[in-house]
Design an enzyme around this catalytic site. Structure first.
Site, short mmCIF file in Angstrom:
data_model
loop_
_atom_site.label_atom_id
_atom_site.label_comp_id
_atom_site.label_asym_id
_atom_site.label_seq_id
_atom_site.Cartn_x
_atom_site.Cartn_y
_atom_site.Cartn_z
N HIS A 80 0.82 -1.22 0.00
CA HIS A 80 0.00 0.00 0.00
C HIS A 80 0.86 1.27 0.00
O HIS A 80 0.71 2.11 -0.90
CB HIS A 80 -0.99 -0.05 1.17
CG HIS A 80 -1.62 1.27 1.50
ND1 HIS A 80 -2.45 1.94 0.63
CD2 HIS A 80 -1.54 2.05 2.61
CE1 HIS A 80 -2.85 3.07 1.19
NE2 HIS A 80 -2.30 3.16 2.39
N HIS B 197 3.91 6.59 5.64
CA HIS B 197 2.75 7.38 6.09
C HIS B 197 1.87 6.69 7.12
O HIS B 197 1.14 7.35 7.85
CB HIS B 197 1.91 7.87 4.90
CG HIS B 197 0.97 6.85 4.34
ND1 HIS B 197 1.32 6.03 3.30
CD2 HIS B 197 -0.30 6.52 4.66
CE1 HIS B 197 0.30 5.24 3.01
NE2 HIS B 197 -0.70 5.51 3.82
N GLU C 24 0.56 5.70 12.77
CA GLU C 24 -0.82 5.30 13.01
C GLU C 24 -0.95 3.80 13.32
O GLU C 24 -1.65 3.41 14.25
CB GLU C 24 -1.65 5.66 11.76
CG GLU C 24 -3.11 5.31 11.83
CD GLU C 24 -3.89 6.25 12.75
OE1 GLU C 24 -3.32 7.24 13.21
OE2 GLU C 24 -5.07 5.96 13.00
N ASP C 25 -0.26 2.98 12.55
CA ASP C 25 -0.53 1.54 12.61
C ASP C 25 0.56 0.69 13.25
O ASP C 25 0.41 -0.52 13.36
CB ASP C 25 -0.77 0.99 11.19
CG ASP C 25 -2.04 1.56 10.58
OD1 ASP C 25 -2.89 2.04 11.35
OD2 ASP C 25 -2.18 1.52 9.35
N ASP D 15 -3.06 8.57 -0.67
CA ASP D 15 -3.43 7.47 0.21
C ASP D 15 -4.91 7.09 -0.03
O ASP D 15 -5.26 5.93 -0.23
CB ASP D 15 -3.22 7.91 1.66
CG ASP D 15 -3.69 6.89 2.68
OD1 ASP D 15 -3.45 5.69 2.46
OD2 ASP D 15 -4.29 7.31 3.69
N ASP E 246 -25.76 17.24 -23.75
CA ASP E 246 -24.31 17.31 -23.98
C ASP E 246 -23.54 16.34 -23.11
O ASP E 246 -22.86 16.72 -22.18
CB ASP E 246 -23.79 18.74 -23.83
CG ASP E 246 -24.38 19.41 -22.61
OD1 ASP E 246 -25.28 18.82 -21.98
OD2 ASP E 246 -23.96 20.52 -22.28
#
Ligand code: MN
Length: 723
Positions: free
Chosen positions: A68, A92, A96-97, A159, A279
């Protein structure tokens, strides 16, 4: 195009990130096209760190997690982002993880990388689910406002883009939530920054996942329409190309289908059925120079009749994100309307990549200061807009979005409050409700206790602590910035003054009547009513307030109230009772600034219309001015010495020696006095006069201070000041 809706939608099916394994080696090879070997090496180092941190983690699809971040970095590499940005992209999710801390990133890499990753994590942590009531527009603004480095937003967008591309494996509920967020928050941000390629893809993916059924129907309808109109598109393309060649103009002609979400939005906004949507197809001509654009416009208007009122010159007046093009709508073959855009190649790049166009086409290698580039981008927009004559609204936009004048903070329940920059906790409290404001005593900001004057920053969660019976503090007026807070505090003070004025007025009138041996309660009601009528006042309380504020003199009022009773009041009426002053009367009893009376002084009161009673020392020379107006005088005395503080002023003459001021000031404080202000004037080179504004309890207290000062050898003379 395959029959599967998602495949049809995606303009990026040839994107390498969609291939199952885009490896770090592929990325590095790709990066060599625009980064130095050392920079590529750094990117690789970031990959190693990220891979180790995410070791063992898998995405929902089952593949190792690190794919990822690699895909996100790849998306940014397509935009020619600098190596720091790519490193941050690879890292990134580690804050967080994984257990990795910001400080660790700062030491392994540098502060810049740590800041970028931390910024992305902060955006991720905003829990949109619990912010359900939050306005999408405010959230968008908040995201931009919270971001100090524009690259944080770009990483976040990339992301999100990759997450959307791989959204299929999520459960339906999560899928919908993420899609909605994408449509409401992220696609508009991409649009704001002018990154059209991001915006289109985010919108198409969001649409497909949020309204799968509508999406599928629209895809089918379009496919049928294309079958019928394919020929028509080809005819128009050919006609346009031929005309350009005839005129010797180099240009690219492209017939394209408008993107699905755009069509859907138009149907919904204008309440049209698909068959009414004329259109659906649009054409674009890209040429070399600006004046060629206008020439092409003339040519096509000559070729096909323009639909009146549909021409827009976004070259002369660019959109607020910098977008430039000529737009027109033509009556095509069979009278079908078709949209046409005409632009230069440079405009095309900005249209596709917006703010990112700077990285893509400008820098490559040269000491890349991205913030400067972002500023540069804004500057460009400004100049374009300046040429168009209407920059005020645009400036407003840019300021709000990127250099905000506003702060966005949350209530504990997730509501977003928008406040002007510099707003304090008190402003926030009043913005919630005036009752919350008027009884607030403190706050928890992000769960930590904070004082009321704390200035708020975007993204904070603020919880107000209230105390029943707490009242607004006049000192708040020194730091509140919102009109609502200011007006509420003022209204409270005004109301307070009114109450105090009423109480004082009642006492004054009672005292005055008492001097005549009468009592208010014993006066006949109808006489009081008659008197009120004659004055135009509605109630007795209004009369008290008028007296308390000094607008009506108690002696006169008393005389009027009594005179009805047997004509003149008794001539030998004793003086009214003295009014005693405690120092806690509040705003309707004021102390003259000329002589600054303190308890123990002989004093006299003067009515001052609108302000109540002003107390002077009897020896104050300013009283002379009022000799002729005895009606305005009020006999006052001090109540027993209480605990209130009174301000008075003393002048101390000292020999001109270093440290004299400090010595004197120390002696004053030693006696339990607050020094509110001090001024020093040199008199003759030998001596100085120090003027202190000090707070004391009364004369006895002041006497102690002066006695103490006389013991200082340097001190030559002390006296109280009366101006
Ligand atoms: Mn991610």
């Amino acid at each position: 195009m395959s029959a599967a809706p998602t495949a049809l939608v995606l303009a990026h099916t040839d994107d390498p990130t969609d291939k199952p394994r885009f490896l770090i080696s592929d990325l590095c090879v790709y990066l060599e096209s625009y980064l130095s070997p050392e920079q590529v090496q750094e990117v690789y180092r970031a990959y190693l760190f990220g891979a180790e941190a995410h070791e063992g983690q898998r995405r929902k699809s089952g593949e190792p997690y690190i794919y990822h971040p690699i895909a996100v970095a790849r998306i940014l590499a397509d935009m020619r982002m600098d190596h720091k940005c790519l490193m941050a992209a690879l890292l990134h999710d580690v804050i967080e993880d994984t257990p990795t801390a910001k400080e660790q990133l700062a030491s392994v890499f540098d502060e810049e990388i740590a800041e970028l990753v931390d910024g992305v994590s902060k955006l991720t942590q905003i829990d949109f689910k619990s912010r359900a009531e939050a306005q999408a527009a405010s959230l968008r603004k908040m995201l931009l406002a919270m971001t100090r480095d524009i690259r944080v937003i770009l990483i976040k967008l990339a992301d999100r883009l990759h997450n959307m591309r791989t959204l299929g494996v999520m459960d339906p509920a999560k899928c919908r939530r993420v899609s909605r967020e994408t449509l409401e928050i992220y696609a508009p941000i991409a649009n704001r920054l002018g990154i059209n390629s991001f915006r289109l893809e985010l919108e198409e993916l969001g649409f497909a996942h949020y309204w799968p059924w509508r999406h599928r129907i629209l895809v089918q309808a379009l496919r049928r329409a294309r079958g019928a109109r394919r020929e028509l598109v080809a005819t128009v393309e050919t006609a346009l190309r031929r005309r350009l060649v005839q005129e010797g103009i180099q240009g690219e002609v492209l017939g394209r289908q408008k993107h699905l979400y755009g069509i859907y939005r138009k149907m919904r906004e204008k309440r049209l059925a698909f068959s009414d949507l004329a259109d659906v197809f649009a054409f674009r001509v890209v040429v070399d120079r600006v004046d060629t654009c206008y020439r092409v416009l003339g040519l096509v208007h000559n070729l096909y009749k323009p639909v009146p009122g549909r021409f827009k010159d976004y070259i002369a007046i660019p959109k607020s994100n910098g977008y430039q093009s000529l737009h027109t709508v033509l009556f095509g073959p069979h009278g079908l309307p078709m949209e046409l855009q005409i632009r230069t190649e440079a405009m095309h790049r900005v249209a596709e990549s917006g703010i990112a166009a700077h990285w893509m086409y400008k820098l490559a290698g040269e000491g890349s200061n991205t913030q400067a580039l972002a500023a540069d981008w804004l500057q460009n927009l400004l100049e374009m807009q300046r040429g168009s004559g209407d920059s005020s609204e645009f400036l407003e936009h840019v300021k709000v979005d990127l250099f905000p004048d506003e702060v966005y903070v949350f209530t504990p329940r997730g509501r977003i409050m928008v406040l002007p920059k510099g707003a304090s906790v008190v402003d926030f409290a009043y913005a919630i409700h005036s009752d919350v404001g008027s009884t607030c005593v403190a706050a928890r900001i992000d769960r930590r206790l904070a004082p009321l004057r704390t200035v708020l920053r975007s993204g904070q969660t603020v919880e107000i602590i209230n105390a029943p019976g707490a009242v607004p503090n006049p000192a708040w007026l020194n730091f509140v910035v919102t009109g609502k807070a200011r007006a509420s505090v003022r209204a409270y003070l005004k109301n307070l003054q009114r109450q105090e004025a009423e109480a004082l007025g009642r006492r004054l009138l009672d005292a005055e009547l008492g001097g005549h041996g009468a009592k208010l309660a014993e006066l006949p009601q109808e006489r009081i009513q008659r008197y009120l009528q004659s004055t135009g006042l509605a109630e007795m309380t209004d009369l008290f307030a008028e007296i308390g504020l000094g607008n009506r003199l108690p002696a006169l009022v008393a005389r009027r109230l009594l005179s009805d009773e047997g004509g003149e009041p008794s001539a030998e009426a004793v003086l009214p009772h003295r009014l005693s002053i405690k120092g806690t009367e509040g705003m309707v009893v004021n102390y003259a600034r000329c002589c600054r009376p303190i308890p123990g002084d002989e004093i006299v009161g003067l009515f001052n219309p609108g302000k109540g009673v002003v107390v002077h020392r009897q020896e104050c020379r300013n009283l002379g001015d009022f000799q002729a107006q005895r009606d305005r005088w009020l006999d006052v005395e001090w109540a027993e010495e209480g605990n209130a503080d009174f301000t008075t002023e003393i002048r101390v003459e000292v020999g001109n020696r270093r440290g004299a001021l400090a010595t004197v000031a120390a002696a004053i404080s030693e006696q339990g006095c607050n020094i509110e202000n001090v001024q020093s004037r040199e008199r003759d080179g030998m001596t100085s006069a120090l003027e202190f504004l000090i707070s004391v309890k009364g004369r006895a207290h002041l006497a102690r201070v002066m006695r103490r000062l006389r013991q200082i050898p340097l001190v030559m003379r002390i006296n109280r000041v009366s101006r």
